[in-house]
Design a protein around this motif. Structure first.
Motif, mmCIF file in Angstrom:
data_model
loop_
_atom_site.group_PDB
_atom_site.id
_atom_site.type_symbol
_atom_site.label_atom_id
_atom_site.label_comp_id
_atom_site.label_asym_id
_atom_site.label_seq_id
_atom_site.Cartn_x
_atom_site.Cartn_y
_atom_site.Cartn_z
ATOM 1 N N GLN A 158 -8.455 7.672 8.063
ATOM 2 C CA GLN A 158 -8.615 7.778 6.621
ATOM 3 C C GLN A 158 -8.525 6.385 6.001
ATOM 4 O O GLN A 158 -7.678 5.565 6.394
ATOM 5 N N GLU A 160 -7.426 3.550 3.429
ATOM 6 C CA GLU A 160 -6.158 3.408 2.728
ATOM 7 C C GLU A 160 -6.360 3.699 1.249
ATOM 8 O O GLU A 160 -7.277 3.173 0.614
ATOM 9 N N ARG A 161 -5.504 4.557 0.721
ATOM 10 C CA ARG A 161 -5.619 4.942 -0.676
ATOM 11 C C ARG A 161 -4.882 3.937 -1.553
ATOM 12 O O ARG A 161 -3.842 3.402 -1.145
ATOM 13 N N PRO A 162 -5.383 3.730 -2.750
ATOM 14 C CA PRO A 162 -4.652 2.826 -3.648
ATOM 15 C C PRO A 162 -3.346 3.489 -4.098
ATOM 16 O O PRO A 162 -3.242 4.700 -4.097
ATOM 17 N N PHE A 164 -0.437 5.110 -6.306
ATOM 18 C CA PHE A 164 -0.506 5.978 -7.472
ATOM 19 C C PHE A 164 0.102 5.268 -8.676
ATOM 20 O O PHE A 164 1.205 4.718 -8.614
#
Length: 169
Positions: A158, A160-162, A164
Motif C-alpha cells: 500500500q 504511504e498515506r499522508p 491525518f
C-alpha cells in the motif's frame, strides 16, 4: 382443515376442554359449536347457489375451488393439455448438468464436450494424424494461464498515506 391434528393432540384438546369448561357445561358447549358450524355451512352454500344463479347458465360448471391460485394453476397447467409445451421444457432442462457446468467453469476445468470441436476441426483440415492426444472422458484442468480463483492474490504494498489532519477538513 383439521387434517393435520393427530390423535394425541385431539386427546389433549378434549382433556383441556373438560378441565376448562367442566363436565356439566361441556355437552351444551359442543351442541352450540356444532349448531354454529352448521349455520355457517348453510350460509356458505346458499351464497354459492345465489352466485351461480346470478352468473347464468354459461357458468354451470364453475367451481369456487378453482379460485384458489394453487388449484387454478394445477387445473390450467398440469392436466393433460400441454398447449404451451411445458413438459418438453421441463424434460430438456437438466439442473444437475447445469450446476456441474457452472462448477467446472468456476474451478477452471473444461468438459470434454468443449474439447471435441477442436479435434473435429483438425480432422476437416486434414491434420487428423497430427492432432492433440485424445482427452479422457474425465474433466481436464486447463493450463497455468488461468488464475486460481480460490487462492488469494498476492498483496500489493500500500502506498504511504499522508498523516491525518483534523483541521484540514
Amino acid at each position: 382443515m383439521f387434517n393435520d391434528i393427530g390423535a394425541l393432540e385431539l386427546l389433549t384438546l378434549g382433556v383441556l376442554a373438560v378441565l376448562v369448561f367442566g363436565p356439566d357445561k361441556l355437552p351444551k358447549l359442543i351442541q352450540d359449536v356444532t349448531r354454529t358450524i352448521r349455520k355457517i355451512r348453510e350460509f356458505s352454500d346458499s351464497a354459492k347457489d345465489d352466485i351461480r344463479s346470478e352468473l347464468g347458465p354459461q357458468f354451470k360448471d364453475f367451481e369456487f375451488e378453482d379460485l384458489n391460485p394453487k388449484t387454478f394453476v394445477r387445473k390450467q397447467l398440469m392436466d393433460g393439455n400441454d398447449d404451451l409445451g411445458l413438459k418438453e421444457i421441463a424434460e430438456s432442462f437438466d439442473l444437475r448438468k447445469e450446476i456441474a457446468d457452472v462448477t467446472d467453469a468456476v474451478n477452471g476445468r473444461t468438459p470434454v464436450s468443449d474439447a471435441a470441436p477442436d479435434t473435429a476441426n483438425s480432422a476437416v483440415n486434414g491434420s487428423a494424424g497430427a492432432s492433440a492426444p485424445a482427452t479422457s472422458p474425465s474433466l481436464t484442468k486447463t493450463g497455468d494461464t488461468t488464475p486460481d480463483l480460490l487462492k488469494k492474490a498476492p498483496q500489493q504494498p500500500q502506498p504511504e498515506r499522508p498523516p491525518f489532519d483534523a483541521d484540514a477538513t
